[in-house]
Design an enzyme around this catalytic site. Structure first.
Site, PDB file in Angstrom:
ATOM      1  CD1 TRP A 201      -2.024  -2.392   1.251  1.00  0.00           C
ATOM      2  CD2 TRP A 201      -3.379  -0.873   0.329  1.00  0.00           C
ATOM      3  NE1 TRP A 201      -3.177  -3.040   0.886  1.00  0.00           N
ATOM      4  CE2 TRP A 201      -4.035  -2.133   0.321  1.00  0.00           C
ATOM      5  CE3 TRP A 201      -4.047   0.225  -0.199  1.00  0.00           C
ATOM      6  CZ2 TRP A 201      -5.318  -2.307  -0.195  1.00  0.00           C
ATOM      7  CZ3 TRP A 201      -5.324   0.055  -0.699  1.00  0.00           C
ATOM      8  CH2 TRP A 201      -5.957  -1.191  -0.710  1.00  0.00           C
ATOM      9  CB  SER A 202       0.516   4.574   1.582  1.00  0.00           C
ATOM     10  OG  SER A 202      -0.702   4.891   0.940  1.00  0.00           O
ATOM     11  CB  THR A 203       5.148   1.071   2.464  1.00  0.00           C
ATOM     12  OG1 THR A 203       4.510   1.030   3.759  1.00  0.00           O
ATOM     13  CG2 THR A 203       6.634   0.960   2.665  1.00  0.00           C
TER      14      THR A 203
END
Length: 388
Positions: free
Chosen positions: A71-73
């Site tokens: 995801w947003s990593t």
């Protein structure tokens, strides 16, 4: 291998035994399913652990090379692409976005700067018109709609988390400057030459190595309505237009798309390596990727505030640098307020601390409810700094 105390594999330097203990406690006490964590100090791995299950049915053990959507990593590696271009003098972070993407000047956005995209201050946390999953997967359509839309707030004044749109906004600037989408640029300039096992999207030939994402529990429609009733229109646009979850991220369509905000796939080792470029002041494995000055730019704070999208979920102000979140007084990335990193929806994390020379990658497949500061991640970060 028992259900709650699976075998943990890999290595952990004796000095960092507390990290191994926290990793094992995540399975025993925090409902971990499958996960991996890697910590480097001075570019050398001191922790590299994995364990648990790669699927909900617990039929596939998590292996050394298991891949998972983080995801947003993913936003850290996407920011890295922009900073490489800036470091080469090809991209001016203080220039208007429209200097590279002329159509973007529509609807009063002619003064929005590239740094506003990187710091979630462009006012484009989400689209105003309904935007479906299938439309999100269409790069040209999504970027055209972003270029045409008006901001939710005055750009540059406040941050408002650009959950999905960050990748298309920063990514389109990368494409306009380099001719490549972020996934291809990252592979050409960083992950390919350095042998880092991370991709934006997931090539079909690697799908057999991918872990299945699993939500801890399903939120019913009543709970969902109650949550949305507390959000501003800009926050709803960011988080629910479209509304995506584990089932979407397990789909072939998601894996085949270019979503540089959210669909990076890799190992914990790969995440630690990518964030390790920042921790190493621009170097990785003896190779220079960024100048030290560029790394300092990454963590250049853009102003502390209650984030216009995530503010309801935090009881404190936060501050974003040029692409990543600063640890700040709350200590999201350790006790040094100038350490930085990025969390992924559900729990994953990449951390960079140039002053200590520390990087961390944590990946997992049991998705918790947190957009940031999942208790499993926090336990690992705390254990790292207790061990230094």
């Amino acid at each position: 291998m028992s259900e709650h105390e699976p075998d943990v594999h890999g290595h952990c330097d004796a000095r960092f035994t507390a990290v191994r203990q926290a990793f094992e406690e995540n399975f025993r006490d925090r409902d971990e399913l499958g996960a991996a964590v890697t910590v480097t100090v001075g570019g050398e791995p001191v922790v590299d652990l994995w364990g648990g299950w790669a699927d909900a049915a617990r039929t596939r053990p998590w292996e050394r090379d298991t891949l998972v959507n983080v995801w947003s990593t993913t936003k850290g590696p996407t920011a890295l692409c922009a900073h490489i271009l800036a470091d080469r003098g090809l991209l001016d972070l203080d220039a208007p976005v429209a200097a590279y993407w002329p159509e973007f000047a529509a609807a009063g956005k002619e003064k929005v700067l590239v740094r506003h995209l990187l710091s979630h201050r462009a006012g484009l946390s989400g689209l105003r018109e309904p935007h479906s999953r299938e439309e999100l997967y269409d790069w040209e359509l999504t970027t055209a709609r972003l270029a045409a839309t008006e901001p939710w707030w005055e750009p540059g004044t406040r941050s408002g988390y650009h959950a999905f749109t960050y990748g298309h906004l920063v990514g389109e600037v990368v494409r306009r400057v380099s001719g490549l989408l972020p996934g291809a640029f990252l592979e050409r300039e960083v992950t390919g030459p350095l042998g880092i096992d991370f991709t934006i999207g997931l090539p079909r030939e690697k799908s057999g190595r991918a872990a299945e994402l699993v939500h801890r529990r399903t939120v019913d429609s009543g709970e969902q309505a109650a949550i949305f009733s507390q959000l501003t229109p800009a926050a709803i646009a960011a988080l629910a237009n479209p509304l995506m979850g584990a089932a979407d991220a397990n789909s072939p369509e998601w894996r085949a798309a270019e979503l540089p905000a959210v669909n990076g796939h890799g190992t914990a080792r790969a995440v630690a390596a990518l964030y390790g470029i920042f921790a190493g002041r621009g170097t990785y494995d003896g190779r220079r990727i960024l100048s030290p000055e560029a790394v300092e730019r990454v963590r250049e704070g853009q102003g502390s505030c209650r984030d216009l999208v995530l503010g309801a979920g935090f009881d404190h102000e936060t501050e974003i640098g040029l692409g990543l979140w600063l640890s700040g007084p709350h200590g999201s990335y350790g006790p040094d307020p100038r350490a930085f990193g990025h969390d992924g929806f559900g729990g994953s994390c990449g951390l960079a601390d140039p002053d200590q020379g520390v990087s961390l990658g944590y990946v997992m497949n049991r998705m918790g409810p947190h957009i940031a500061d999942d208790p499993r991640k926090t336990a690992l970060v705390d254990a790292v700094y207790r061990s230094l």
